[in-house]
Design an enzyme around this catalytic site. Sequence first.
Site, mmCIF file in Angstrom:
data_model
loop_
_atom_site.group_PDB
_atom_site.id
_atom_site.type_symbol
_atom_site.label_atom_id
_atom_site.label_comp_id
_atom_site.label_asym_id
_atom_site.label_seq_id
_atom_site.Cartn_x
_atom_site.Cartn_y
_atom_site.Cartn_z
ATOM 1 N N GLN A 268 0.854 -1.204 0.000
ATOM 2 C CA GLN A 268 0.000 0.000 0.000
ATOM 3 C C GLN A 268 0.881 1.243 0.000
ATOM 4 O OE1 GLN A 268 -3.426 -0.570 3.055
ATOM 5 N NE2 GLN A 268 -1.869 -2.057 3.602
ATOM 6 N N HIS B 25 -1.616 1.497 -4.121
ATOM 7 C CA HIS B 25 -1.987 2.905 -3.862
ATOM 8 C C HIS B 25 -1.090 3.893 -4.606
ATOM 9 C CE1 HIS B 25 -4.190 1.727 0.133
ATOM 10 N NE2 HIS B 25 -4.895 1.435 -0.945
ATOM 11 N N CYS C 290 -0.904 12.675 -15.685
ATOM 12 C CA CYS C 290 -1.551 13.812 -16.332
ATOM 13 C C CYS C 290 -3.059 13.574 -16.372
ATOM 14 C CB CYS C 290 -1.001 13.996 -17.750
ATOM 15 S SG CYS C 290 -1.789 15.387 -18.604
ATOM 16 N N THR D 200 0.528 -2.969 8.672
ATOM 17 C CA THR D 200 -0.657 -2.231 8.207
ATOM 18 C C THR D 200 -1.736 -2.304 9.276
ATOM 19 O OG1 THR D 200 -2.344 -2.036 6.482
ATOM 20 C CG2 THR D 200 -1.393 -4.236 6.793
HETATM 21 C C1 BJW Z 1 4.794 -1.026 12.596
HETATM 22 C C2 BJW Z 1 5.933 -0.315 12.898
HETATM 23 C C3 BJW Z 1 7.120 -1.023 12.877
HETATM 24 C C4 BJW Z 1 4.345 1.060 13.022
HETATM 25 N N1 BJW Z 1 7.106 -2.331 12.574
HETATM 26 N N2 BJW Z 1 4.793 -2.311 12.295
HETATM 27 C C5 BJW Z 1 -15.323 -0.981 2.433
HETATM 28 C C6 BJW Z 1 -14.929 -1.563 1.238
HETATM 29 C C7 BJW Z 1 -14.279 -0.812 0.267
HETATM 30 C C8 BJW Z 1 -14.004 0.538 0.478
HETATM 31 C C9 BJW Z 1 -14.411 1.124 1.658
HETATM 32 C C10 BJW Z 1 -15.055 0.369 2.612
HETATM 33 N N3 BJW Z 1 -15.322 1.182 3.650
HETATM 34 C C11 BJW Z 1 -14.860 2.417 3.375
HETATM 35 C C12 BJW Z 1 -14.296 2.425 2.141
HETATM 36 C C13 BJW Z 1 -13.672 3.618 1.489
HETATM 37 C C14 BJW Z 1 -12.230 3.887 1.795
HETATM 38 C C15 BJW Z 1 -11.833 3.395 3.187
HETATM 39 O O1 BJW Z 1 -11.280 2.337 3.360
HETATM 40 N N4 BJW Z 1 -12.053 4.193 4.200
HETATM 41 C C16 BJW Z 1 -11.699 3.800 5.573
HETATM 42 C C17 BJW Z 1 -10.977 4.950 6.254
HETATM 43 C C18 BJW Z 1 -12.912 3.260 6.273
HETATM 44 N N5 BJW Z 1 -11.399 3.266 0.766
HETATM 45 C C19 BJW Z 1 -11.166 3.881 -0.388
HETATM 46 O O2 BJW Z 1 -11.680 4.963 -0.652
HETATM 47 C C20 BJW Z 1 -10.303 3.152 -1.398
HETATM 48 N N6 BJW Z 1 -10.973 3.122 -2.642
HETATM 49 C C21 BJW Z 1 -12.065 2.387 -2.849
HETATM 50 O O3 BJW Z 1 -12.545 1.678 -2.011
HETATM 51 O O4 BJW Z 1 -12.557 2.517 -4.108
HETATM 52 C C22 BJW Z 1 -13.802 1.881 -4.415
HETATM 53 C C23 BJW Z 1 -14.316 2.458 -5.727
HETATM 54 C C24 BJW Z 1 -15.307 1.790 -6.373
HETATM 55 C C25 BJW Z 1 -15.798 2.280 -7.584
HETATM 56 C C26 BJW Z 1 -15.272 3.440 -8.114
HETATM 57 C C27 BJW Z 1 -14.260 4.104 -7.457
HETATM 58 C C28 BJW Z 1 -13.781 3.616 -6.260
HETATM 59 C C29 BJW Z 1 -8.999 3.931 -1.651
HETATM 60 C C30 BJW Z 1 -8.122 3.971 -0.461
HETATM 61 C C31 BJW Z 1 -6.903 4.834 -0.784
HETATM 62 C C32 BJW Z 1 -5.999 5.000 0.417
HETATM 63 N N7 BJW Z 1 -5.044 6.002 0.143
HETATM 64 C C33 BJW Z 1 -4.004 6.270 1.130
HETATM 65 C C34 BJW Z 1 -3.151 7.444 0.631
HETATM 66 C C35 BJW Z 1 -2.248 6.961 -0.512
HETATM 67 C C36 BJW Z 1 -1.271 7.977 -0.939
HETATM 68 C C37 BJW Z 1 -0.366 8.429 0.193
HETATM 69 O O5 BJW Z 1 0.455 7.644 0.710
HETATM 70 O O6 BJW Z 1 -0.491 9.599 0.573
HETATM 71 O O7 BJW Z 1 -3.209 5.119 1.328
HETATM 72 S S1 BJW Z 1 -4.681 6.600 2.765
HETATM 73 C C38 BJW Z 1 -3.391 5.775 3.642
HETATM 74 O O8 BJW Z 1 -3.894 4.620 4.354
HETATM 75 C C39 BJW Z 1 -2.441 5.229 2.551
HETATM 76 C C40 BJW Z 1 -2.086 3.890 3.100
HETATM 77 O O9 BJW Z 1 -1.610 3.048 2.060
HETATM 78 C C41 BJW Z 1 -3.375 3.427 3.716
HETATM 79 C C42 BJW Z 1 -3.216 2.311 4.719
HETATM 80 O O10 BJW Z 1 -2.442 2.704 5.814
HETATM 81 P P1 BJW Z 1 -1.440 1.665 6.478
HETATM 82 O O11 BJW Z 1 -0.369 1.314 5.546
HETATM 83 O O12 BJW Z 1 -2.203 0.556 7.087
HETATM 84 O O13 BJW Z 1 -0.761 2.606 7.599
HETATM 85 P P2 BJW Z 1 -1.273 2.966 9.067
HETATM 86 O O14 BJW Z 1 -0.562 4.197 9.469
HETATM 87 O O15 BJW Z 1 -2.751 2.975 9.159
HETATM 88 O O16 BJW Z 1 -0.785 1.753 9.964
HETATM 89 C C43 BJW Z 1 0.581 1.520 10.211
HETATM 90 C C44 BJW Z 1 0.707 0.217 10.933
HETATM 91 O O17 BJW Z 1 2.089 -0.067 11.075
HETATM 92 C C45 BJW Z 1 0.095 0.241 12.353
HETATM 93 O O18 BJW Z 1 -0.690 -0.947 12.518
HETATM 94 C C46 BJW Z 1 1.312 0.206 13.280
HETATM 95 O O19 BJW Z 1 1.098 -0.572 14.451
HETATM 96 C C47 BJW Z 1 2.334 -0.477 12.406
HETATM 97 N N8 BJW Z 1 3.707 -0.108 12.698
HETATM 98 N N9 BJW Z 1 5.564 1.005 13.174
HETATM 99 C C48 BJW Z 1 5.895 -2.926 12.320
HETATM 100 N N10 BJW Z 1 8.297 -0.423 13.181
#
Ligand code: BJW
Length: 237
Positions: free
Chosen positions: A93, A111, A119, A179
């Site tokens: 991700q 992602h 573009c 994650t």
């Molecule tokens: C350690 C550590 C160490 C720390 N060692 N571990 C149900 C089904 C489908 C979709 C949805 C749904 N419910 C809601 C949705 C919509 C939405 C969503 O999920 N919202 C939630 C907030 C509820 N999802 C979307 O909108 C997605 N799109 C979609 O569903 O499209 C459907 C569609 C259909 C038809 C037409 C069009 C669309 C898109 C999601 C995009 C996410 N984008 C981001 C930004 C990317 C760019 C950027 O980087 O700026 O992606 S948001 C952000 O969160 C980023 C990450 O990839 C993503 C996940 O975060 P991640 O990697 O889990 O990080 P953290 O910080 O949350 O966690 C870190 C972890 O590491 C923690 O657990 C720590 O404990 C651990 N950690 N240090 C090991 N040293």
Amino acid sequence: MMRIFVLTGAGISAESGLGTFRGKPGDGLWAKFDPMKLATPEAFAADPGAVHAFYNARRNNLLTTKPNPAHVALARLETELAKRGDKLFLVTQNIDNLHERAGSRRVIHMHGELLKARCTQCQAVVSWHDDLETTSVCPRCEQISALRPHVVWFGEMPFEMDMISDALSISDLFVAIGTSGSVYPAAGFVAQARAAGIRTCEINLDASDNADLFDDQRYGPASEAVPVWVEEVLLSA
Ligand code: BJW
């Protein structure tokens, strides 16, 4: 053939000096910007300069970091599995390029990628290492102000979903590393894996939101826990 599906998140890059999205508020970049308010198409439409500033700061920071032992271990896993006829399918991700810089050859960036721009006029995806500005010019169609970061924001469809779904369905083991399990569709992969009878494992600093869905849970910093897990996999079978 054994097929291992690994999903990585921000936690795997935390020890390389890249901030995570959730958890304890950090300092530096994360004190200045709220990532969740900027990772939306609405934020970009309302204030493209602020969104560019956020990604420019992260791009500049990325260029000063390096992969940590967790990235290196996954690159080794890919190579060693291939030697014995097994396969690693690595989906991240993360928009950083630390897996590639550690030596991983096949990485799916669901992602997007920080070092690419897209573009909105001609849809070209181009390599981009400099700052993006509201006045940047598309190198393909020469349109001004049409470039955006090549990343997936909330409400946008993540990349390669069909390929990911197919690979998950034929895996023998699903492993989520660093994650929080709070952003879909990636957060749903573990449930999909379980429904298909695939063994599941989580490696994280702390229990994720969907920790209950994992058969095996390993808690510790990724730089330590991932290399240990990789050695265990390579010693087995
Ligand atoms: C350690 C550590 C160490 C720390 N060692 N571990 C149900 C089904 C489908 C979709 C949805 C749904 N419910 C809601 C949705 C919509 C939405 C969503 O999920 N919202 C939630 C907030 C509820 N999802 C979307 O909108 C997605 N799109 C979609 O569903 O499209 C459907 C569609 C259909 C038809 C037409 C069009 C669309 C898109 C999601 C995009 C996410 N984008 C981001 C930004 C990317 C760019 C950027 O980087 O700026 O992606 S948001 C952000 O969160 C980023 C990450 O990839 C993503 C996940 O975060 P991640 O990697 O889990 O990080 P953290 O910080 O949350 O966690 C870190 C972890 O590491 C923690 O657990 C720590 O404990 C651990 N950690 N240090 C090991 N040293």
